[in-house]
Design a protein around this motif. Sequence first.
Motif, PDB file in Angstrom:
ATOM      1  N   GLN A   1     -12.952  60.508  -4.250  1.00 42.93           N
ATOM      2  CA  GLN A   1     -13.624  60.355  -2.959  1.00 42.93           C
ATOM      3  C   GLN A   1     -13.446  58.908  -2.538  1.00 42.93           C
ATOM      4  OE1 GLN A   1     -17.596  62.032  -2.483  1.00 42.93           O
ATOM      5  NE2 GLN A   1     -18.254  60.119  -1.553  1.00 42.93           N
ATOM      6  N   SER A   2     -12.905  58.698  -1.343  1.00 42.11           N
ATOM      7  CA  SER A   2     -12.601  57.335  -0.902  1.00 42.11           C
ATOM      8  C   SER A   2     -13.749  56.684  -0.151  1.00 42.11           C
ATOM      9  CB  SER A   2     -11.346  57.339  -0.019  1.00 42.11           C
ATOM     10  OG  SER A   2     -11.564  58.148   1.118  1.00 42.11           O
ATOM     11  N   THR A   3     -14.708  57.481   0.340  1.00 40.91           N
ATOM     12  CA  THR A   3     -15.822  56.889   1.081  1.00 40.91           C
ATOM     13  C   THR A   3     -16.937  56.492   0.126  1.00 40.91           C
ATOM     14  OG1 THR A   3     -16.763  59.072   1.451  1.00 40.91           O
ATOM     15  CG2 THR A   3     -15.314  58.204   3.169  1.00 40.91           C
ATOM     16  N   TRP A   4     -17.899  55.746   0.646  1.00 39.89           N
ATOM     17  CA  TRP A   4     -18.992  55.253  -0.192  1.00 39.89           C
ATOM     18  C   TRP A   4     -19.903  56.385  -0.593  1.00 39.89           C
ATOM     19  CZ3 TRP A   4     -19.539  51.015  -2.815  1.00 39.89           C
ATOM     20  CH2 TRP A   4     -20.771  50.758  -3.402  1.00 39.89           C
ATOM     21  N   PRO A   5     -20.325  56.524  -1.801  1.00 39.22           N
ATOM     22  CA  PRO A   5     -19.845  55.770  -2.956  1.00 39.22           C
ATOM     23  C   PRO A   5     -18.505  56.339  -3.433  1.00 39.22           C
ATOM     24  CG  PRO A   5     -21.503  57.335  -3.674  1.00 39.22           C
ATOM     25  CD  PRO A   5     -21.394  57.466  -2.172  1.00 39.22           C
ATOM     26  N   PRO A   6     -17.555  55.459  -3.729  1.00 37.23           N
ATOM     27  CA  PRO A   6     -16.246  55.955  -4.167  1.00 37.23           C
ATOM     28  C   PRO A   6     -16.362  56.657  -5.526  1.00 37.23           C
ATOM     29  CG  PRO A   6     -16.375  53.579  -4.421  1.00 37.23           C
ATOM     30  CD  PRO A   6     -17.630  54.002  -3.725  1.00 37.23           C
ATOM     31  N   VAL A   7     -15.536  57.677  -5.694  1.00 31.27           N
ATOM     32  CA  VAL A   7     -15.548  58.458  -6.937  1.00 31.27           C
ATOM     33  C   VAL A   7     -14.115  58.556  -7.450  1.00 31.27           C
ATOM     34  CG1 VAL A   7     -15.973  60.742  -7.932  1.00 31.27           C
ATOM     35  CG2 VAL A   7     -17.554  59.811  -6.229  1.00 31.27           C
ATOM     36  N   ASN A   8     -13.973  58.348  -8.754  1.00 35.94           N
ATOM     37  CA  ASN A   8     -12.699  58.549  -9.434  1.00 35.94           C
ATOM     38  C   ASN A   8     -13.016  59.168 -10.794  1.00 35.94           C
ATOM     39  OD1 ASN A   8     -10.027  58.570 -10.065  1.00 35.94           O
ATOM     40  ND2 ASN A   8      -9.813  56.371 -10.307  1.00 35.94           N
ATOM     41  N   PHE A   9     -13.244  60.472 -10.802  1.00 39.11           N
ATOM     42  CA  PHE A   9     -13.718  61.209 -11.968  1.00 39.11           C
ATOM     43  C   PHE A   9     -12.558  61.979 -12.601  1.00 39.11           C
ATOM     44  CE2 PHE A   9     -15.018  65.345 -13.611  1.00 39.11           C
ATOM     45  CZ  PHE A   9     -16.004  65.013 -14.525  1.00 39.11           C
ATOM     46  N   HIS A  10     -12.519  61.988 -13.941  1.00 34.76           N
ATOM     47  CA  HIS A  10     -11.504  62.751 -14.670  1.00 34.76           C
ATOM     48  C   HIS A  10     -12.171  63.453 -15.854  1.00 34.76           C
ATOM     49  CE1 HIS A  10      -8.230  60.836 -12.519  1.00 34.76           C
ATOM     50  NE2 HIS A  10      -8.872  59.698 -12.680  1.00 34.76           N
ATOM     51  N   ALA A  11     -11.724  64.666 -16.137  1.00 30.27           N
ATOM     52  CA  ALA A  11     -12.223  65.399 -17.305  1.00 30.27           C
ATOM     53  C   ALA A  11     -11.161  66.373 -17.787  1.00 30.27           C
ATOM     54  CB  ALA A  11     -13.494  66.171 -16.950  1.00 30.27           C
ATOM     55  N   ARG A  12     -11.150  66.604 -19.083  1.00 22.72           N
ATOM     56  CA  ARG A  12     -10.354  67.695 -19.640  1.00 22.72           C
ATOM     57  C   ARG A  12     -11.189  68.951 -19.451  1.00 22.72           C
ATOM     58  NH1 ARG A  12      -8.425  66.732 -25.402  1.00 22.72           N
ATOM     59  NH2 ARG A  12      -7.370  68.666 -24.892  1.00 22.72           N
ATOM     60  N   VAL A  13     -10.560  70.028 -19.015  1.00 25.56           N
ATOM     61  CA  VAL A  13     -11.299  71.256 -18.731  1.00 25.56           C
ATOM     62  C   VAL A  13     -10.747  72.423 -19.535  1.00 25.56           C
ATOM     63  CG1 VAL A  13     -12.040  70.536 -16.429  1.00 25.56           C
ATOM     64  CG2 VAL A  13      -9.890  71.777 -16.688  1.00 25.56           C
ATOM     65  N   TRP A  14     -11.606  73.394 -19.751  1.00 29.27           N
ATOM     66  CA  TRP A  14     -11.248  74.595 -20.475  1.00 29.27           C
ATOM     67  C   TRP A  14     -12.158  75.713 -19.992  1.00 29.27           C
ATOM     68  CZ3 TRP A  14     -13.842  70.422 -22.278  1.00 29.27           C
ATOM     69  CH2 TRP A  14     -15.166  70.613 -22.647  1.00 29.27           C
ATOM     70  N   GLY A  15     -11.748  76.910 -20.244  1.00 31.20           N
ATOM     71  CA  GLY A  15     -12.583  78.038 -19.857  1.00 31.20           C
ATOM     72  C   GLY A  15     -11.814  79.327 -19.904  1.00 31.20           C
ATOM     73  N   ASN A  16     -12.288  80.288 -19.136  1.00 30.14           N
ATOM     74  CA  ASN A  16     -11.648  81.593 -19.129  1.00 30.14           C
ATOM     75  C   ASN A  16     -11.709  82.169 -17.725  1.00 30.14           C
ATOM     76  OD1 ASN A  16     -14.302  82.750 -18.858  1.00 30.14           O
ATOM     77  ND2 ASN A  16     -14.540  82.439 -21.046  1.00 30.14           N
ATOM     78  N   TYR A  17     -11.042  83.291 -17.577  1.00 33.74           N
ATOM     79  CA  TYR A  17     -11.095  83.981 -16.303  1.00 33.74           C
ATOM     80  C   TYR A  17     -11.134  85.475 -16.571  1.00 33.74           C
ATOM     81  CZ  TYR A  17      -6.160  85.290 -16.622  1.00 33.74           C
ATOM     82  OH  TYR A  17      -4.975  85.835 -17.026  1.00 33.74           O
ATOM     83  N   SER A  18     -11.599  86.191 -15.580  1.00 36.36           N
ATOM     84  CA  SER A  18     -11.597  87.647 -15.660  1.00 36.36           C
ATOM     85  C   SER A  18     -11.113  88.185 -14.326  1.00 36.36           C
ATOM     86  CB  SER A  18     -12.989  88.185 -15.997  1.00 36.36           C
ATOM     87  OG  SER A  18     -13.933  87.728 -15.050  1.00 36.36           O
ATOM     88  N   GLN A  19     -10.693  89.422 -14.341  1.00 36.47           N
ATOM     89  CA  GLN A  19     -10.215  90.055 -13.116  1.00 36.47           C
ATOM     90  C   GLN A  19     -11.270  91.029 -12.624  1.00 36.47           C
ATOM     91  OE1 GLN A  19      -6.359  91.364 -14.729  1.00 36.47           O
ATOM     92  NE2 GLN A  19      -5.449  90.148 -13.094  1.00 36.47           N
ATOM     93  N   LEU A  20     -11.438  91.055 -11.312  1.00 36.83           N
ATOM     94  CA  LEU A  20     -12.432  91.896 -10.680  1.00 36.83           C
ATOM     95  C   LEU A  20     -11.758  92.680  -9.566  1.00 36.83           C
ATOM     96  CD1 LEU A  20     -15.479  92.592 -10.067  1.00 36.83           C
ATOM     97  CD2 LEU A  20     -15.431  90.620  -8.531  1.00 36.83           C
ATOM     98  N   LYS A  21     -12.001  93.979  -9.550  1.00 35.12           N
ATOM     99  CA  LYS A  21     -11.469  94.809  -8.481  1.00 35.12           C
ATOM    100  C   LYS A  21     -12.669  95.271  -7.655  1.00 35.12           C
ATOM    101  CE  LYS A  21      -8.017  98.267  -7.626  1.00 35.12           C
ATOM    102  NZ  LYS A  21      -6.988  99.094  -8.200  1.00 35.12           N
ATOM    103  N   LEU A  22     -12.723  94.833  -6.390  1.00 36.45           N
ATOM    104  CA  LEU A  22     -13.890  95.090  -5.558  1.00 36.45           C
ATOM    105  C   LEU A  22     -13.977  96.528  -5.073  1.00 36.45           C
ATOM    106  CD1 LEU A  22     -13.906  91.775  -3.526  1.00 36.45           C
ATOM    107  CD2 LEU A  22     -15.289  92.370  -5.502  1.00 36.45           C
ATOM    108  N   ALA A  23     -12.875  97.182  -4.833  1.00 38.74           N
ATOM    109  CA  ALA A  23     -12.856  98.575  -4.378  1.00 38.74           C
ATOM    110  C   ALA A  23     -11.614  99.239  -4.960  1.00 38.74           C
ATOM    111  CB  ALA A  23     -12.838  98.629  -2.850  1.00 38.74           C
ATOM    112  N   PRO A  24     -11.596 100.578  -5.060  1.00 41.06           N
ATOM    113  CA  PRO A  24     -10.441 101.261  -5.668  1.00 41.06           C
ATOM    114  C   PRO A  24      -9.109 100.912  -5.013  1.00 41.06           C
ATOM    115  CG  PRO A  24     -12.248 102.802  -5.373  1.00 41.06           C
ATOM    116  CD  PRO A  24     -12.668 101.517  -4.710  1.00 41.06           C
ATOM    117  N   SER A  25      -9.088 100.714  -3.711  1.00 44.32           N
ATOM    118  CA  SER A  25      -7.821 100.414  -3.052  1.00 44.32           C
ATOM    119  C   SER A  25      -7.629  98.914  -2.811  1.00 44.32           C
ATOM    120  CB  SER A  25      -7.742 101.159  -1.714  1.00 44.32           C
ATOM    121  OG  SER A  25      -8.792 100.718  -0.873  1.00 44.32           O
ATOM    122  N   ALA A  26      -8.584  98.112  -3.208  1.00 44.88           N
ATOM    123  CA  ALA A  26      -8.515  96.666  -2.951  1.00 44.88           C
ATOM    124  C   ALA A  26      -7.709  95.961  -4.032  1.00 44.88           C
ATOM    125  CB  ALA A  26      -9.920  96.079  -2.886  1.00 44.88           C
TER     126      ALA A  26
END
Length: 193
Positions: A43-68
Motif C-alpha cells: 500500500q503506497s498511501t499512508w500508512p504505507p504497507v510492505n507485508f510479506h508472508a509464506r502461505v499454505w492451505g488447501n482448496y475444495s471444489q464446489l458445484k452450486l447447481a447440477p448444470s453450473a
Amino acid sequence: MSIGLFHTRLIVRNDLLGAPVLTLDLVVNTVSKKVSGVASVFQSTWPPVNFHARVWGNYSQLKLAPSAEHHIILDLAGSPSGPLSQIAQTFHLKGLLGDDWASGFADYRYDYDGQWNAVRHVAMHQAPTVEVKPVPHPHIPLYAVAVQQAQAGGDVAQLKTVVQQAEQQVAHEGALRSALEQLNAEITRLEAR
C-alpha cells in the motif's frame, strides 16, 4: 483446470486509489488439493504497507447447481517463516474462485506492525503474464580442441583454417578479437620454424 502441479499469480485488490494490493504467488497441487506460496501486501498511501508472508492451505471444489460450473473455495494461512515455524500466523485468506483460477473474490487479513488489518470482499484476478523473449546470441563454437590438435601436430594449414573459420564466425565480436590475434601470432611462430 490443470492436473498435477501448476503455478498461478493472483492479484487481489479493489479499484480504490491507495487501497492495499495483495499479490499471491501460488503453487497448486491438484492431487492433494494443497496450495503453498508467498503473499505480499503493498500500500503506497499512508500508512504505507510492505507485508510479506509464506502461505499454505488447501482448496475444495464446489458445484452450486447440477448444470453450473465448479467453483474453488480457497483457504490460506501464513506467517513470515512457514507452516512448521513456531511464529504465530500473520495472514489469513478465504476466497471463492472460478474453476479456472482466473477470477473471484476474497476476504483476507494480515498483521502488520502489531495491528490486524482486514480487507473484505475484494476482487481477485490472475496477474497478466509477461512473455520473456530470449535475446538472440550468436552461436560461437569453441575452437580450442581444433587449435590444440593443429598445434600438437604442427599442422600450420589446419591451424590457419581453424583461425579463418573463427574470424568469419566472430568478426563482429570484439571480446574475442584478442584471442584471434594470439592465434595469428602462433601461426606466425609455427611458420617460422
